[in-house]
Design an enzyme around this catalytic site. Structure first.
Site: not given
Length: 506
Positions: A50, A80, A192
């Protein structure tokens, strides 16, 4: 210089974030980062991992071509970087940079050492990415806010440098700093995680700890002014209900009372000999805002202590996804980026600090209300009643500010809104929670400053400075140096600002 080895302490965090000390990394920690990167590089190959060769979030079902993997990492940062609102204070960004660095130094993120070295350079040079306050929902961590940090690291965003907002690229060039390159997963690794909420949280805790000390000292002064009976802080009474915070506050107050000449002894006043009084001029028991201080501030103390433990644990955690584990030679996918721990603690902290603020506001009301205290003029007005107003209007400020904190104390933790195509179907709102807590903390300092103004005026009116405990005398003397006794009406907004700075810095 704070050398980061295996674990970062709260004291280390404060030295770097609040006191602006530089950071260095122990050689074995750098080696750990390099091993993690080398393992990820060798492991990835043709495997599906991922965020390395798949899209992000709901787009994880789409594989990304090998010749576009670097572009993929840049895209998460660029796409983002869409926050809105006022930029975060430099101190919060500094806390966020340190939290992110600490996560990467655990050696389970698979990032290239170029990233950790660059974070150190930003911290040591005082370069702070411009990060809008609104954006993250605190579930894949602070995605939007962290992306803005990443944007500055790759030389495409804005930064604050020496008090000026500038383009990151020009500041980096000026300081001989090379923008971050992408090696495998640096884009996702930056974005993240819970580093922004943790950075803000650490600052909140630091200033909350100071508030507890000032509230305890104000409460000592209140009871000295009121000439209270001292047994509410007694050891037998409080040990009969042995909550740690209550015991701590009661002990702190007893320690201060030892050198005070302004506390009554119940045994001497009411127990020794016969007493046939029918009406007692002095209250047999004080108002709750004076008498119940250990029971009110005790839970506040315990709550801040718990929040500190959680935030320090978060600083020392791997809070991104996936997690690269060299020890088991595997890569694990999960949810360590979820901000519930920090979010919940920030909600509890803001409730606790609001209650502290309410206690100070009630003590202030006691000082201002001549019918209640029975010993002071209205609003501790040392001038001519009717012509002068003392601190009458300052109570408006304290009351409205307290009311705002009460409204802000509704929790964010339970305000989850599903988003991201319902991939993020339950979220923490952790950064929102931390920022609202920061507002509540700031409000508390405003109310506390006004309270200390009133305390000093009351001490001068009663002419009892010489009878106070040693700590109270020192506080009174220190504040009077920046806020002299006043009789005639003058604007007080600058005095409030000066006392806020004094409370924060001492």
């Amino acid at each position: 210089m704070v050398n980061i080895s295996d674990k970062i302490s709260f004291e280390d965090i404060i030295r770097v974030v609040i006191e602006n000390e530089g950071v260095s990394i122990a050689p074995d920690i750098n080696e750990r980062v390099e091993r993690s990167f080398d393992f990820l590089k060798s492991f990835a190959g043709k495997k599906v991992i991922y965020g390395i060769n798949t899209g992000f979030g709901p787009m994880a079902q789409y594989r990304v071509d090998d010749d576009q993997l670097k572009e993929l990492q840049f895209n998460i940062i660029r796409s983002h970087s869409c926050g809105a609102g006022a930029p975060l204070k430099d101190v919060y960004v500094r806390g966020s940079l340190l939290a992110r660095l600490s996560t990467f130094l655990k050696g389970m993120s698979g990032v290239n050492r170029e990233l950790t070295d660059l974070l150190v350079v930003f911290l040591n040079t005082g370069i702070y990415p411009v990060v809008p306050e609104h954006g993250g929902v605190g579930a894949s961590g602070d995605l939007v806010q962290m992306a803005h940090i990443g944007l500055a690291l790759i030389g495409e965003g804005d930064v604050m440098f020496k008090g000026e907002r500038r383009e990151s690229s020009s500041v980096m060039k000026e300081n001989g700093i090379k923008p971050l390159d992408i090696h495998i997963r640096e884009g996702l690794a930056i974005a993240n995680g819970t580093s922004v909420m943790s950075g803000i949280g650490a600052v909140n805790i630091y200033y909350s700890q100071k508030l507890i000390k000032w509230a305890t000292r104000a409460s000592v002064l209140m009871n000295e002014i009121a000439f209270s009976y001292d047994d509410f802080a007694s050891k037998p009474l409080n040990e009969s209900r042995p909550h740690p915070g209550q015991l701590f506050i009661a002990q702190a107050m007893r320690n201060s009372f030892k050198s005070s000449k302004r506390l009554k002894k119940r045994v001497e006043e009411l127990y020794d000999g016969e007493n046939d009084q029918k009406i007692f001029e002095h209250k047999v028991q004080g108002y709750y805002s004076l008498r119940c201080v250990p029971q009110v501030l005790g839970p506040v103390y315990d709550t801040v202590k718990c929040a500190k433990e959680v935030v320090v644990t978060e600083f020392n955690s791997v809070c991104d996804n996936p997690v690269v584990d060299v020890a088991t030679e595997n890569i694990y996918h999960g949810g360590n980026f979820h901000g519930d721990y920090v979010s919940f603690e920030m909600d509890k902290l803001k409730i606790a600090i609001t209650k502290l603020t309410m206690l100070m506001e009630r003590q202030l009301n006691y000082l201002f209300h001549d019918k209640i205290n029975g010993i002071l003029p209205p609003f501790v007005n040392l001038g001519k009643l009717g012509l002068n107003y003392g601190l009458q209007a300052a109570q408006f400020t304290a009351t409205s500010t307290t009311a705002e904190s009460q409204a802000l104390s509704n929790p964010m933790y339970v305000h989850s809104i599903p988003n991201n195509n319902d991939n993020q179907d339950i979220v923490s709102m952790g950064t929102n929670s931390a920022l609202i807590a920061a507002k509540v903390v700031e409000n508390a300092y405003q109310v506390m400053a006004i309270h200390y103004m009133a305390l000093c005026q009351a001490i001068d009116y009663l002419d009892i400075a010489g009878e106070l405990c040693s700590e109270s005398k020192e506080i009174f003397s220190s504040i009077r140096k920046i806020f002299p006794k006043f009789i005639e009406d003058t604007p007080k907004y600058k005095d409030i600002e000066s006392i806020i700075s004094f409370l924060k810095e001492n």
